[in-house]
Scaffold this motif. Structure first.
Motif, mmCIF file in Angstrom:
data_model
loop_
_atom_site.group_PDB
_atom_site.id
_atom_site.type_symbol
_atom_site.label_atom_id
_atom_site.label_comp_id
_atom_site.label_asym_id
_atom_site.label_seq_id
_atom_site.Cartn_x
_atom_site.Cartn_y
_atom_site.Cartn_z
ATOM 1 N N UNK A 76 -4.136 -44.437 18.937
ATOM 2 C CA UNK A 76 -4.601 -44.825 20.273
ATOM 3 C C UNK A 76 -5.323 -43.619 20.876
ATOM 4 N N UNK A 77 -6.017 -43.823 21.990
ATOM 5 C CA UNK A 77 -6.735 -42.705 22.636
ATOM 6 C C UNK A 77 -5.771 -41.588 23.022
ATOM 7 N N UNK A 78 -4.598 -41.955 23.533
ATOM 8 C CA UNK A 78 -3.619 -40.935 23.924
ATOM 9 C C UNK A 78 -3.061 -40.188 22.716
ATOM 10 N N UNK A 79 -2.788 -40.927 21.647
ATOM 11 C CA UNK A 79 -2.284 -40.279 20.422
ATOM 12 C C UNK A 79 -3.338 -39.338 19.844
ATOM 13 N N UNK A 80 -4.600 -39.789 19.861
ATOM 14 C CA UNK A 80 -5.697 -38.959 19.334
ATOM 15 C C UNK A 80 -5.812 -37.674 20.152
ATOM 16 N N UNK A 81 -5.660 -37.807 21.467
ATOM 17 C CA UNK A 81 -5.697 -36.641 22.366
ATOM 18 C C UNK A 81 -4.570 -35.668 22.015
ATOM 19 N N UNK A 82 -3.356 -36.200 21.833
ATOM 20 C CA UNK A 82 -2.223 -35.334 21.530
ATOM 21 C C UNK A 82 -2.324 -34.690 20.143
#
Ligand SMILES: [Zn+2]
Length: 112
Positions: A76-82
């Motif tokens: 997800x976008x948040x997982x990719x960010x993390x």
């Protein structure tokens, strides 16, 4: 050079296209939408050091590259960010008050 900190700015709101951004660092500025805690300021100062090492532009190129890499893997976008090594270092070390003084050059590479 000390970072220039700007709080209560609308800039992070306008930049929140893919993910919700509460603060952004663009050397030598740290810009946040609210008042920042000491922990958040330490997080952003780690990004200041990373940007200094990568002449700002390469930081952003790699930042986007690692984010896209995560997306391609199905995150997800948040997982990719993390998953971005710069964020990994900043999130893991932001609670350590002395980290910035003892940090080794290019320490973010440990998180690739
Ligand atoms: Zn960050």
């Amino acid at each position: 050079m000390k970072p220039i900190i700007i709080q209560n700015s609308k800039i992070p709101v306008y930049l929140s296209v893919f993910i919700s951004i509460s603060a952004i660092t663009l050397f030598p500025f740290i810009i946040s939408r609210d008042e920042m805690s000491d922990v958040t300021i330490r997080h952003e100062i780690i990004h200041i050091e990373q940007q200094r090492e990568l002449l700002v532009i390469f930081f952003y190129i790699l930042y986007v590259w690692y984010w896209l890499k995560g997306k391609v893997k199905g995150m997800t976008s948040d997982e990719a960010y993390m998953s971005i090594p710069f964020e990994q270092e900043a999130y893991r070390k932001m609670y350590d008050e002395n980290y910035i003084n003892k940090r080794k050059r290019n320490a973010w590479k440990k998180y690739i």
